[in-house]
Design a protein around this motif. Structure first.
Motif, PDB file in Angstrom:
ATOM      1  N   VAL A  99      -5.452  -4.983  -3.796  1.00 34.95           N
ATOM      2  CA  VAL A  99      -4.105  -4.665  -3.312  1.00 34.95           C
ATOM      3  C   VAL A  99      -3.294  -5.958  -3.278  1.00 34.95           C
ATOM      4  CG1 VAL A  99      -2.748  -3.843  -1.339  1.00 34.95           C
ATOM      5  CG2 VAL A  99      -4.900  -2.724  -1.921  1.00 34.95           C
ATOM      6  N   ARG A 100      -2.090  -5.890  -3.856  1.00 40.34           N
ATOM      7  CA  ARG A 100      -1.267  -7.099  -3.958  1.00 40.34           C
ATOM      8  C   ARG A 100      -0.496  -7.320  -2.669  1.00 40.34           C
ATOM      9  NH1 ARG A 100       2.940  -8.568  -8.551  1.00 40.34           N
ATOM     10  NH2 ARG A 100       2.660 -10.816  -8.419  1.00 40.34           N
ATOM     11  N   GLY A 101      -0.415  -8.597  -2.272  1.00 41.05           N
ATOM     12  CA  GLY A 101       0.331  -8.930  -1.072  1.00 41.05           C
ATOM     13  C   GLY A 101       0.861 -10.334  -1.137  1.00 41.05           C
TER      14      GLY A 101
ATOM     15  N   GLY B  74      -0.828   4.646  -6.604  1.00 45.05           N
ATOM     16  CA  GLY B  74       0.522   4.328  -6.109  1.00 45.05           C
ATOM     17  C   GLY B  74       0.632   2.946  -5.507  1.00 45.05           C
ATOM     18  N   ILE B  75      -0.432   2.168  -5.603  1.00 46.56           N
ATOM     19  CA  ILE B  75      -0.433   0.863  -4.926  1.00 46.56           C
ATOM     20  C   ILE B  75      -0.276  -0.243  -5.968  1.00 46.56           C
ATOM     21  CG2 ILE B  75      -1.799  -0.685  -3.470  1.00 46.56           C
ATOM     22  CD1 ILE B  75      -3.233   1.721  -2.346  1.00 46.56           C
TER      23      ILE B  75
ATOM     24  N   ARG C  17       0.791  -1.235   0.000  1.00 43.08           N
ATOM     25  CA  ARG C  17       0.000   0.000   0.000  1.00 43.08           C
ATOM     26  C   ARG C  17       0.824   1.288   0.000  1.00 43.08           C
ATOM     27  NH1 ARG C  17      -3.284  -0.580   5.142  1.00 43.08           N
ATOM     28  NH2 ARG C  17      -1.302  -1.454   5.735  1.00 43.08           N
ATOM     29  N   TYR C  18       1.849   1.370   0.810  1.00 48.48           N
ATOM     30  CA  TYR C  18       2.627   2.609   0.873  1.00 48.48           C
ATOM     31  C   TYR C  18       4.065   2.348   0.493  1.00 48.48           C
ATOM     32  CZ  TYR C  18      -0.989   3.267   4.491  1.00 48.48           C
ATOM     33  OH  TYR C  18      -2.157   3.293   5.199  1.00 48.48           O
ATOM     34  N   GLY C  19       4.676   3.322  -0.224  1.00 50.86           N
ATOM     35  CA  GLY C  19       6.116   3.267  -0.428  1.00 50.86           C
ATOM     36  C   GLY C  19       6.615   2.030  -1.124  1.00 50.86           C
ATOM     37  N   LYS C  20       7.694   1.474  -0.560  1.00 47.86           N
ATOM     38  CA  LYS C  20       8.356   0.324  -1.189  1.00 47.86           C
ATOM     39  C   LYS C  20       7.409  -0.877  -1.274  1.00 47.86           C
ATOM     40  CE  LYS C  20      12.765   1.449  -1.826  1.00 47.86           C
ATOM     41  NZ  LYS C  20      13.370   1.493  -3.154  1.00 47.86           N
ATOM     42  N   GLN C  21       7.225  -1.337  -2.502  1.00 50.10           N
ATOM     43  CA  GLN C  21       6.372  -2.517  -2.712  1.00 50.10           C
ATOM     44  C   GLN C  21       7.119  -3.473  -3.629  1.00 50.10           C
ATOM     45  OE1 GLN C  21       2.088  -1.027  -3.476  1.00 50.10           O
ATOM     46  NE2 GLN C  21       3.267   0.851  -3.148  1.00 50.10           N
TER      47      GLN C  21
ATOM     48  N   TYR D 171       6.852 -11.735  -3.728  1.00 49.65           N
ATOM     49  CA  TYR D 171       5.506 -12.233  -3.444  1.00 49.65           C
ATOM     50  C   TYR D 171       5.432 -13.750  -3.332  1.00 49.65           C
ATOM     51  CZ  TYR D 171       3.657  -7.527  -4.260  1.00 49.65           C
ATOM     52  OH  TYR D 171       3.383  -6.175  -4.191  1.00 49.65           O
ATOM     53  N   THR D 172       6.521 -14.443  -3.662  1.00 49.59           N
ATOM     54  CA  THR D 172       6.494 -15.904  -3.504  1.00 49.59           C
ATOM     55  C   THR D 172       6.711 -16.297  -2.050  1.00 49.59           C
ATOM     56  OG1 THR D 172       8.864 -16.215  -3.896  1.00 49.59           O
ATOM     57  CG2 THR D 172       7.413 -16.214  -5.831  1.00 49.59           C
ATOM     58  N   LEU D 173       7.172 -15.320  -1.237  1.00 50.71           N
ATOM     59  CA  LEU D 173       7.402 -15.621   0.181  1.00 50.71           C
ATOM     60  C   LEU D 173       6.085 -15.678   0.931  1.00 50.71           C
ATOM     61  CD1 LEU D 173      10.369 -13.190   0.967  1.00 50.71           C
ATOM     62  CD2 LEU D 173      10.510 -15.668   0.667  1.00 50.71           C
TER      63      LEU D 173
END
Lengths: 425, 89
Positions: free
Chosen positions: B84-86, B76-77, A265-269, A273-275
């Protein structure tokens, strides 16, 4: 007002590193202001001094920024600060603001760039006070700093460090700007005059301060007497606990505030994602938080966990209530309380980078107690040490009695000749 | 703070520390906690106020609405198919 010469400001910024990012457009408005990087702004990304927020472009302005814009102000840029306001001295990846009076010396921590900009340029600076940072930096840079009562100015749009302590403040080299812009933020100012007669001086307040600070404080007391003020010794026995309590509350609350920075959501993304989720969050946070933020998260988490919460976090809350009671009791005997703003003039940057955490906490000795109690405070420049470095003194009024501070500001300005740094634009 | 407590706190806070970092922080935090132990002198009292400064009456008007639209927020997401990706849960 005429547009500022941005090329000269950029040149100054290369030396003094007060801004992380400058507005590159032609700037025209009724007045200019700088915004600490802990306030969200549409014009520029908001990093709060931390790599973990790189790429965060807020879709809205903080309420204080809106208030200044609606009053005709134009933001000139985002000022440098310590990571999430967690340490009293700035030491981050985006620049360490250099003191306008001596570039080898610090401007403080969370409000370092803001105070530097106010000192060197003809602007007012918006910043967030955490453990008294607005006043510390104002004193180090030889300018005025003011923070209204907790809750009086909206914090919507500020990136919180310690939510129950943080407050929005203003910094400027002009006393009438402090009064004018603080009133804009407070959306109030009934013009009622508030006379100060008695000034409370806490017993032992100049113990363990530098010789210059002590002599300067005593000299200024004589000046205040000549202006008709009556100094009176008061007791604030819990003041020695208040700076510690403030630090405990801000680190504990910051540790929860910073839990949201996890690669989503914020900043560094840029996490993998495999973790699995715990590993993902750990990898992003470990890689992108700096040392100050990590230390605050770890210490703060410890302060509020089961088994230590009573001894630290809850005890700090007790100290807050005690400090409010002592301030309010003392303020029945006097109109305002006066102390030095800092124990010494601005230290060398090289010294601050070698300090242990405990040594660095001494920066907040005077400014943290009123921050803890949410009292309105004003720091005024009041002298220069043997090396020409500025020193400040600080007034504390009771909750909602900002008018007393505004009146003092105007009185003090009439008789104190502020020295501007050589590099001033 | 014991070293294994520091490691547990770090794990719960989603931070990974090297051995050197653990040693350094353990030493620093020991000094900090010694300094903070001054608060043990303060007598225990019941904390009665959730709002010690008395700000409860100073709130904004409760007017529904938003000045930000969701497209701006999502810009920005990192998203996938509007979500939202996670990481994997």
């Amino acid at each position: 007002m005429s547009s500022p010469d941005m090329s000269k400001i950029k040149e100054l910024n290369e030396k003094y590193e007060m801004f992380r990012v400058l507005n590159s457009d032609v700037i025209k408005g009724d007045f200019l202001f700088s915004v600490s990087d802990s306030f969200v702004t549409r014009e520029a990304d908001t990093l709060c001094g931390s790599e973990i927020l790189e790429g965060y472009n807020p879709p809205f302005d903080a309420d204080s920024v809106i208030a200044f814009k609606e009053a005709g102000g134009v933001p000139i840029g985002k000022t440098n600060m310590s990571e999430f306001g967690t340490v009293p001295y700035t030491n981050g990846p985006y620049g360490i603001p250099k003191n306008p009076f001596d570039a080898e010396r610090t401007c403080g921590g969370p409000s370092a760039g803001a105070a530097c900009a106010a000192s060197l340029l003809d602007i007012v600076s918006l910043s967030l006070s955490t453990c008294g940072s607005v006043l510390n930096s104002a004193a180090y840079c030889g300018v005025y700093g003011m923070v209204p009562t907790y809750g009086k100015v909206s914090k919507a749009g500020t990136v919180d460090a310690g939510s129950s302590v943080d407050r929005v403040g203003v910094i400027s080299s002009k006393s009438d700007d402090i009064v004018k812009y603080a009133k804009i933020l407070m959306e109030s100012g009934d013009g009622k005059k508030s006379q100060i007669k008695t000034v409370g001086i806490p017993k032992g307040v100049t113990d363990n301060v530098s010789d210059d600070i002590k002599k300067n404080f005593e000299r200024n007391l004589e000046i205040l007497k000549s202006l008709g003020f009556e100094p009176k010794t008061i007791e604030l026995p819990s003041m020695k606990y208040a700076a510690i309590a403030c630090r405990i509350l801000t680190t504990a609350e910051a540790s929860t505030s910073m839990s949201r920075y996890c690669g989503m959501r914020y900043g560094k993304q840029d996490g993998d994602y495999t973790l699995e989720s715990d590993e993902f969050f750990t990898s992003v946070r470990t890689e992108h938080f700096g040392t100050p933020a990590k230390e605050a998260i770890l210490l703060g988490s410890y302060m509020r966990m089961d088994g230590t919460r009573e001894r630290y976090y809850n005890k700090a809350r007790m100290v807050r209530e005690l400090m409010i009671e002592e301030y309010q009791s003392a303020l029945k005997e006097c109109d305002v309380i006066l102390t030095p703003t800092t124990e010494s003039a601005a230290p060398l940057i090289s010294e601050t980078s070698e300090m242990t955490m405990v040594e660095s906490f001494s920066a907040d000795r005077f400014t943290a107690p009123p921050d803890l109690a949410g009292m309105p405070v004003l720091s005024v420049p009041c002298g220069y040490d043997n090396g020409g470095m500025p020193m400040g003194m600080m007034l504390i009024a009771n909750h909602n009695e900002e008018n007393k501070l505004f009146d003092f500001c105007e009185t003090w300005n009439k008789q104190f000749d502020i020295v501007k740094p050589e590099a001033v634009l | 703070m014991e070293k294994d407590t520091l490691e547990t706190v770090a794990h719960n806070a989603h931070l990974k520390l090297t051995e050197d970092e653990t040693d350094k922080l353990h030493k620093e935090f020991t000094e900090v906690l010694n300094y903070f132990s001054l608060l043990d002198e303060v007598p225990v009292r019941k904390v009665t106020k959730l709002d010690p400064v008395g700000t409860a009456g100073n709130v904004r008007k409760d007017v529904p609405g938003s000045k930000i639209n969701s497209d701006e927020i999502l810009k920005g997401i990192d998203t996938y198919d509007g979500y939202v990706r996670g990481p994997r849960l």
